[in-house]
Enzyme design. Structure first.
Site, PDB file in Angstrom:
ATOM      1  N   LYS A  44       0.836  -1.220   0.000  1.00 24.91           N
ATOM      2  CA  LYS A  44       0.000   0.000   0.000  1.00 24.91           C
ATOM      3  C   LYS A  44       0.859   1.253   0.000  1.00 24.91           C
ATOM      4  CE  LYS A  44      -1.708   1.584   4.047  1.00 24.91           C
ATOM      5  NZ  LYS A  44      -1.447   3.006   4.331  1.00 24.91           N
ATOM      6  N   ASN A  45       1.847   1.311   0.893  1.00 25.56           N
ATOM      7  CA  ASN A  45       2.609   2.550   1.042  1.00 25.56           C
ATOM      8  C   ASN A  45       3.594   2.801  -0.101  1.00 25.56           C
ATOM      9  OD1 ASN A  45       1.200   3.187   3.292  1.00 25.56           O
ATOM     10  ND2 ASN A  45       2.823   2.729   4.762  1.00 25.56           N
ATOM     11  N   ARG A 115      -3.539   9.998   4.939  1.00 25.36           N
ATOM     12  CA  ARG A 115      -2.320  10.782   5.023  1.00 25.36           C
ATOM     13  C   ARG A 115      -1.693  10.998   3.643  1.00 25.36           C
ATOM     14  NH1 ARG A 115      -1.031  14.137   8.591  1.00 25.36           N
ATOM     15  NH2 ARG A 115       1.136  14.713   8.397  1.00 25.36           N
ATOM     16  N   CYS A 139      -4.071   8.009  10.193  1.00 26.92           N
ATOM     17  CA  CYS A 139      -4.153   7.479  11.555  1.00 26.92           C
ATOM     18  C   CYS A 139      -3.685   8.518  12.561  1.00 26.92           C
ATOM     19  CB  CYS A 139      -3.301   6.217  11.662  1.00 26.92           C
ATOM     20  SG  CYS A 139      -3.926   4.870  10.651  1.00 26.92           S
ATOM     21  N   ARG A 144       1.049  15.332  13.612  1.00 26.50           N
ATOM     22  CA  ARG A 144       1.781  14.867  12.417  1.00 26.50           C
ATOM     23  C   ARG A 144       2.029  16.063  11.502  1.00 26.50           C
ATOM     24  NH1 ARG A 144      -0.772   9.205  10.327  1.00 26.50           N
ATOM     25  NH2 ARG A 144       1.177   9.112   9.172  1.00 26.50           N
ATOM     26  N   PRO A 145       2.997  16.914  11.884  1.00 29.72           N
ATOM     27  CA  PRO A 145       3.231  18.127  11.090  1.00 29.72           C
ATOM     28  C   PRO A 145       3.764  17.811   9.701  1.00 29.72           C
ATOM     29  CG  PRO A 145       4.904  17.885  12.804  1.00 29.72           C
ATOM     30  CD  PRO A 145       3.947  16.754  12.979  1.00 29.72           C
ATOM     31  N   ILE A 146       3.659  18.826   8.806  1.00 31.12           N
ATOM     32  CA  ILE A 146       4.236  18.645   7.457  1.00 31.12           C
ATOM     33  C   ILE A 146       5.223  19.789   7.161  1.00 31.12           C
ATOM     34  CG2 ILE A 146       2.383  17.247   6.470  1.00 31.12           C
ATOM     35  CD1 ILE A 146       1.321  19.810   5.138  1.00 31.12           C
ATOM     36  N   ASP A 147       5.859  20.284   8.235  1.00 28.83           N
ATOM     37  CA  ASP A 147       6.792  21.410   8.067  1.00 28.83           C
ATOM     38  C   ASP A 147       7.966  21.054   7.143  1.00 28.83           C
ATOM     39  OD1 ASP A 147       7.251  19.717  10.471  1.00 28.83           O
ATOM     40  OD2 ASP A 147       9.141  20.809  10.558  1.00 28.83           O
ATOM     41  N   GLN A 148       8.434  19.815   7.164  1.00 32.80           N
ATOM     42  CA  GLN A 148       9.576  19.447   6.313  1.00 32.80           C
ATOM     43  C   GLN A 148       9.171  19.406   4.836  1.00 32.80           C
ATOM     44  OE1 GLN A 148      12.759  19.153   7.790  1.00 32.80           O
ATOM     45  NE2 GLN A 148      11.478  19.957   9.433  1.00 32.80           N
ATOM     46  N   ASP A 328       5.162   0.702  12.089  1.00 38.28           N
ATOM     47  CA  ASP A 328       3.911   0.068  11.656  1.00 38.28           C
ATOM     48  C   ASP A 328       3.821  -1.407  12.058  1.00 38.28           C
ATOM     49  OD1 ASP A 328       3.129   2.441  10.551  1.00 38.28           O
ATOM     50  OD2 ASP A 328       3.342   1.838   8.463  1.00 38.28           O
ATOM     51  N   ARG A 420      -8.350  -0.467   5.305  1.00 43.90           N
ATOM     52  CA  ARG A 420      -7.543   0.563   4.624  1.00 43.90           C
ATOM     53  C   ARG A 420      -6.239  -0.030   4.089  1.00 43.90           C
ATOM     54  NH1 ARG A 420      -6.076   5.564   7.992  1.00 43.90           N
ATOM     55  NH2 ARG A 420      -4.933   5.809   6.051  1.00 43.90           N
TER      56      ARG A 420
HETATM   57  C1  UD1 Z   1       4.510   7.093   6.563  1.00 46.77           C
HETATM   58  C2  UD1 Z   1       3.595   5.895   6.435  1.00 46.77           C
HETATM   59  C3  UD1 Z   1       3.196   5.381   7.815  1.00 46.77           C
HETATM   60  C4  UD1 Z   1       4.439   5.084   8.636  1.00 46.77           C
HETATM   61  C5  UD1 Z   1       5.380   6.280   8.655  1.00 46.77           C
HETATM   62  C6  UD1 Z   1       6.710   5.976   9.327  1.00 46.77           C
HETATM   63  C7  UD1 Z   1       2.455   6.241   4.357  1.00 46.77           C
HETATM   64  C8  UD1 Z   1       1.205   6.616   3.654  1.00 46.77           C
HETATM   65  N1  UD1 Z   1       2.428   6.298   5.682  1.00 46.77           N
HETATM   66  O1  UD1 Z   1       3.797   8.124   7.233  1.00 46.77           O
HETATM   67  O2  UD1 Z   1       2.438   4.187   7.639  1.00 46.77           O
HETATM   68  O3  UD1 Z   1       4.056   4.795   9.963  1.00 46.77           O
HETATM   69  O4  UD1 Z   1       5.676   6.702   7.298  1.00 46.77           O
HETATM   70  O5  UD1 Z   1       7.330   4.895   8.710  1.00 46.77           O
HETATM   71  O6  UD1 Z   1       3.435   5.844   3.748  1.00 46.77           O
HETATM   72  N2  UD1 Z   1       7.446  14.729  10.786  1.00 46.77           N
HETATM   73  C9  UD1 Z   1       7.596  16.059  11.106  1.00 46.77           C
HETATM   74  N3  UD1 Z   1       7.504  16.977  10.112  1.00 46.77           N
HETATM   75  C10 UD1 Z   1       7.261  16.629   8.815  1.00 46.77           C
HETATM   76  C11 UD1 Z   1       7.109  15.275   8.490  1.00 46.77           C
HETATM   77  C12 UD1 Z   1       7.202  14.330   9.496  1.00 46.77           C
HETATM   78  O7  UD1 Z   1       7.804  16.427  12.272  1.00 46.77           O
HETATM   79  O8  UD1 Z   1       7.186  17.518   7.950  1.00 46.77           O
HETATM   80  C13 UD1 Z   1       7.567  13.705  11.849  1.00 46.77           C
HETATM   81  C14 UD1 Z   1       6.256  12.948  12.091  1.00 46.77           C
HETATM   82  O9  UD1 Z   1       5.411  13.649  12.975  1.00 46.77           O
HETATM   83  C15 UD1 Z   1       6.789  11.646  12.665  1.00 46.77           C
HETATM   84  C16 UD1 Z   1       8.103  11.446  11.887  1.00 46.77           C
HETATM   85  O10 UD1 Z   1       8.461  12.721  11.390  1.00 46.77           O
HETATM   86  O11 UD1 Z   1       7.077  11.824  14.019  1.00 46.77           O
HETATM   87  C17 UD1 Z   1       8.016  10.464  10.732  1.00 46.77           C
HETATM   88  O12 UD1 Z   1       6.879  10.764   9.942  1.00 46.77           O
HETATM   89  P1  UD1 Z   1       6.814  10.379   8.381  1.00 46.77           P
HETATM   90  O13 UD1 Z   1       7.933   9.465   8.056  1.00 46.77           O
HETATM   91  O14 UD1 Z   1       6.690  11.634   7.602  1.00 46.77           O
HETATM   92  O15 UD1 Z   1       5.462   9.557   8.316  1.00 46.77           O
HETATM   93  P2  UD1 Z   1       4.342   9.618   7.198  1.00 46.77           P
HETATM   94  O16 UD1 Z   1       4.969   9.879   5.863  1.00 46.77           O
HETATM   95  O17 UD1 Z   1       3.241  10.504   7.656  1.00 46.77           O
END
Ligand code: UD1
Length: 449
Positions: A44-45, A115, A139, A144-148, A328, A420
């Site tokens: 899936k991912n 997500r 989930c 779960r920020p997206i600042d990066q 996961d 899902r």
């Molecule tokens: C993806 C997977 C999810 C898996 C996770 C970690 C998908 C659709 N989902 O989620 O199943 O559990 O990878 O392997 O593939 N973070 C920040 N800022 C950012 C981005 C991330 O602080 O801009 C933090 C997150 O809050 C978290 C960590 O970085 O603590 C890792 O998150 P990330 O690897 O981005 O997870 P997802 O891509 O959301």
């Protein structure tokens, strides 16, 4: 029939005249050993970013080994509603042509369900130099920020604003490659910058990139379409922008989390199961922890054979980005730790909070203490069936494993979360001898629609 009409038909079939909807539950009669072989579906991912990456291509792409899970259905609906032509060629393959994809606001009712809809940002920005996407769902593991992601888009020349719950990106002058260092390893941010940079001018270098197999799969797909991406699978990815992509036929890699889930389910029920159609290297961290617990795991070229432990030993787990132990996979281990000798600990190293499932497992006899990112499980116990609710995808898988290993009957609600990400979980478990069935019950709770 189009995907949209098929989804509408499914929705209507579930509705009662009084407005109630059917809510699915899994009923498990525990205590049967899993025995036999199971074939793992596509990941899936990996499929999700690749589906969104077809937006960059603008020509027909054929994707194979697509898992039959609801996150994929939602993604295909988003693409179709935005003008892509989506044709199911078989149960596991789909053709997508994004020649007529219309950049615009994606349907929020669909976007908020997962997500991975953030990948629309990188794909639309890459192709149209602008994007507008509602805040994504997914989930609940704390914030779960997206600042990066945003930092990366801005480095490439995009300006971002948020209004009315929508993230807007615009790069009127086009995108220009840059060196980007991520403050933490993020799968989502790595995917998004790869998508945005593929058609940008010049070279983009991502430092501290995620190394997950699904990142490599995305790079392989894009390269098959004419992109120039190197270093995927290491922490430095180099993307040399190209002016256009072409369609291709591509097969998605097997799902390492589905594989790991079946490996743990076999261990928890004391059965011998061959988990087939996998890349054993992708499940090495799971294999290592099972072996530490005394479970037998034999690696073949594209399969592993899991055989029972004489006595399950306690183990400590710390989740980390790949190749560390996957976040996961820790919920699925929790029921197993309760059946082991002694005390085991799980430390969550990726998300802020991911132990909400422990409350549900307590109803089945699990003895555990949770303190923020750490959980301690008391082994030597026994699991007993109970009515429980899945709160997220992998938590749901943990409850299924607990139900299989428990004495008596377990009734699991929240099945929409499990659907899902697990392709035909019930069918595959039944083929291994599990006593599990799906029942439709009337409910006034809205199910995933
Ligand atoms: C993806 C997977 C999810 C898996 C996770 C970690 C998908 C659709 N989902 O989620 O199943 O559990 O990878 O392997 O593939 N973070 C920040 N800022 C950012 C981005 C991330 O602080 O801009 C933090 C997150 O809050 C978290 C960590 O970085 O603590 C890792 O998150 P990330 O690897 O981005 O997870 P997802 O891509 O959301």
């Amino acid at each position: 029939m189009s995907l949209k009409s098929a989804a509408k038909e499914r929705r209507e079939a579930k509705a009662f005249p009084n407005g109630y909807v059917m809510s699915m539950k899994f009923i498990i009669q525990g205590g049967s050993r899993l025995e036999g072989e199971v074939f793992i579906s596509g990941m899936k991912n990996a499929a999700l970013p690749i589906l969104f990456a077809t937006i960059l291509v603008g020509e027909p792409c054929i994707l194979e080994n697509i898992p039959n899970v609801s996150d994929i259905d939602v993604t295909l609906q988003i693409l179709e509603e935005m003008g892509a032509s989506v044709t199911r060629l078989s149960a596991t393959s789909v053709q997508i042509d994004t020649a007529n994809f219309n950049q615009g606001t994606a349907p929020y009712a669909l976007v908020k369900r997962m997500r991975a809809s953030t990948y629309l940002l990188g794909a639309e920005l890459g192709r149209f130099h602008k994007a507008c996407v509602g805040w994504p769902g997914g989930c609940n593991f704390g914030s779960r920020p997206i600042d990066q992601h945003m930092k990366g888009f801005e480095a490439l020349g995009a300006v971002s604003t948020t209004d009315s719950g929508c993230i807007r990106l615009s790069a009127e002058e086009g995108l220009v490659g840059k060196s980007i260092y991520f403050d933490m390893v993020s799968v989502g941010a790595t995917v998004n910058i790869m998508l945005a940079a593929t058609l940008a001018e010049g070279v983009t270098v991502i430092d501290n990139a995620a190394r997950e197999p699904h990142i490599v799969d995305l790079a392989n797909f894009l390269n098959s379409c004419g992109a120039s991406i190197s270093g995927a699978g290491t922490s430095v990815i180099k993307i040399r922008g190209v002016s256009e992509l072409h369609g291709c036929r591509y097969t998605i890699i097997p799902d390492m989390i589905e594989a790991g889930t079946f490996m743990v389910a076999a261990a928890a029920t004391g059965g011998t199961v061959t988990v087939r159609s996998i890349i054993p290297k992708h499940v090495e961290s799971v294999t290592a922890k099972l072996c530490e617990m005394g479970v037998g795991v034999e690696e073949l070229d594209d399969a592993v054979i899991v055989s029972p432990a004489t006595e399950l030993q306690n183990v400590n787990i710390k989740t980390l980005p790949y190749p560390g132990f996957p976040t996961d996979m820790h919920p699925q281990f929790a029921p197993l730790l309760c059946l082991a000798n002694g005390i085991s600990c799980i430390q969550e190293g990726v998300f802020e909070t991911r132990f909400r499932y422990v409350e549900e497992l307590r109803k089945m006899g699990v003895s555990a203490m949770v303190d923020s990112r750490n959980a301690t499980f008391v082994g030597g116990g026994k699991l007993t069936g109970a009515p429980v609710d899945a709160m997220d995808l992998r938590a749901g898988a943990a409850l299924v494993i607990a139900g299989l290993a428990a004495e008596g009957r377990t009734e699991i609600g929240g099945v929409q979360y499990i659907n899902r990400g697990y392709d035909n979980l019930v069918g595959k478990l039944r083929a291994l001898g599990a006593k599990i069935e799906v029942v439709d019950l009337p409910s006034d709770e809205e199910i995933l629609e």
